[in-house]
Design a protein around this motif. Sequence first.
Motif, PDB file in Angstrom:
ATOM      1  N   HIS A  96       0.929  -1.538  -0.095  1.00 60.54           N
ATOM      2  CA  HIS A  96      -0.344  -0.031  -0.157  1.00 60.54           C
ATOM      3  C   HIS A  96       1.436   1.189  -0.362  1.00 60.54           C
ATOM      4  CE1 HIS A  96      -3.166  -2.731   2.002  1.00 60.54           C
ATOM      5  NE2 HIS A  96      -2.307  -2.922   2.019  1.00 60.54           N
TER       6      HIS A  96
ATOM      7  N   VAL B 222       0.361   6.111   1.750  1.00 62.84           N
ATOM      8  CA  VAL B 222      -0.138   6.176   1.975  1.00 62.84           C
ATOM      9  C   VAL B 222       0.176   8.188   1.924  1.00 62.84           C
ATOM     10  CG1 VAL B 222       0.713   6.241   4.159  1.00 62.84           C
ATOM     11  CG2 VAL B 222      -1.731   7.639   4.062  1.00 62.84           C
TER      12      VAL B 222
ATOM     13  N   ASN C 111       4.209  11.052   0.219  1.00 61.10           N
ATOM     14  CA  ASN C 111       4.716   9.667   0.121  1.00 61.10           C
ATOM     15  C   ASN C 111       4.960   8.468   0.943  1.00 61.10           C
ATOM     16  OD1 ASN C 111       2.023   7.595  -1.422  1.00 61.10           O
ATOM     17  ND2 ASN C 111       4.465   6.742  -1.836  1.00 61.10           N
TER      18      ASN C 111
ATOM     19  N   PRO D   7      -2.081   3.681   9.459  1.00 62.44           N
ATOM     20  CA  PRO D   7      -2.148   4.741   8.388  1.00 62.44           C
ATOM     21  C   PRO D   7      -3.192   4.320   7.256  1.00 62.44           C
ATOM     22  CG  PRO D   7      -1.485   2.608   7.749  1.00 62.44           C
ATOM     23  CD  PRO D   7      -1.422   2.793   9.522  1.00 62.44           C
ATOM     24  N   ARG D   8      -4.980   3.820   8.260  1.00 68.36           N
ATOM     25  CA  ARG D   8      -5.908   3.627   7.599  1.00 68.36           C
ATOM     26  C   ARG D   8      -6.904   4.710   9.002  1.00 68.36           C
ATOM     27  NH1 ARG D   8      -6.957   4.605   2.280  1.00 68.36           N
ATOM     28  NH2 ARG D   8      -8.963   2.821   2.224  1.00 68.36           N
TER      29      ARG D   8
ATOM     30  N   ALA E 271      -7.504   7.609   4.369  1.00 67.09           N
ATOM     31  CA  ALA E 271      -5.893   7.477   4.455  1.00 67.09           C
ATOM     32  C   ALA E 271      -6.100   8.294   5.715  1.00 67.09           C
ATOM     33  CB  ALA E 271      -5.382   8.269   3.207  1.00 67.09           C
TER      34      ALA E 271
END
Length: 497
Positions: free
Chosen positions: A33, A35, A41, A104-105, A123
């Motif tokens: 993934h 984020v 980034n 991260p989520r 995010a």
Amino acid sequence: MKYLLVAFIGLFSLTSISQNVKLPVDTTVVTSHSVSIKGKNINYTATTGTQPVYNENGEAVASLFYTYYKRSGIQNTENRPLVISFNGGPGSASVWMHLAYTGPRVLKIDDEGFPVQPYGVKANPHSILDIADIVYVNPVNTGYSRLIEEGDKKQDRKDFFGVQADIKYLAGWINTFVTRNNRWLSPKYLIGESYGTTRVSGLALELQNSHWMYLNGVILVSPTEIGIERGGPVEVANRLPYFAAAAWYHNKLPATHQNKDLDELLPEVEEYAINTVLPALVKGGFTDAATKQEVASQMAQYSGISEKVLLQNNLAVPFRYFWKELLREDGGYTVGRLDSRYLGIDAKEAGDSPDYNSELTSWLHSFTPAINYYLQEELNFKTDLRYYMFGPVHPWDRSGDNTGENLRQAMAQNPNLDVLIQAGYFDGATTYFNAKYTMWQLDQSGKMQDRISFKGYRSGHMMYLRAEDLKNANDDIREFIENNLPKEGQSAKYQLN
């Protein structure tokens, strides 16, 4: 998103208590993934899986479900911090901090933390994954974690469900995880929320003394008592600053106090609680009538509760009564226990406690669909096993809780070990002022006070649900870790001034 690896390693099967559904004991699913954090980034892998708990004979007796986030492109992890995250209960899954705080989520919720539909995740631009890898651990009977029981083979619940048992088996599990993932050289941090603070305070010493694993930091989020005594008059006096914060939020204070900012009001209330309320409570029924009346009058000014009610309760208004009473004459709403910003509706306005915890029902509203969707659809961990938000872990043996002293001793033995305490002003379960009291009592020698810090936030038990505090609280952890890491060549030792 790209799926990298699905591996099933174990020979055992894991059975749900409530369902005849089996899951391999030793399993990993790895996905990749990215984020954006702080405008940069960050590529990372997410490993979800189950890892066994071994008994003293080397037999697998349980398996814990975990999620491990690791930043990609880091060739050498010896300077890369590892944060090991636990929630509380006891009996609570790791979902809370995982999907709403450091990961991260995060949940799709409004800026104050209330549910919105459609449910889901988004995010987290404030995650600490930019500076540290994170593993979220679910103790036995939380999340997908279960005991290993086949046929007539049953495990002794006393080996898992208690203060000391919990610390012992989790320390062994951490040892295995660190070894498997080659993280022995990494700076290591424990973070726990609510009962998780009891857990990580005990683990700090258990890891040092039984596994020779020395930590760099412990983060206590909305801490419990961690075995530090605060009963009687101290416990009652310590309620007042929280009462004041909740009353301020709901505009229940007189204008002279309501017009002050919390940063101005709360220190004033804290001093009054310590210097005036506590001495009056210590004398109990022998406090003279004039003093008692004067204290009740000032407490009413700070708490939004009438003098009459305070006197009827001998100045000791119970928490549950406060949650029912504060807005009784303002629409008859109740306020939440874990976060008093949340309102509830009871069957009747009369009574001495709310019918339900309005904040918890709101949280389950958004967390439950999000975690079930996220693990299966984004992290590709497929199972019919029920995800326990709260699992069957009771009766829980609370005897022998010396975890605060354990943490103090771990700090004394390890000059690199620092502590950060975080708390929300509107939390009525583990109040911010009790968190401060914990900080003050943790090291009565005063020799380590520069290694213990406190941060308060304008929200409740899960202060990170409020958008502003999600940013601030993660920034505080980030700063804590960055400031705590020893400089190159710095020795772990005490020096005389």
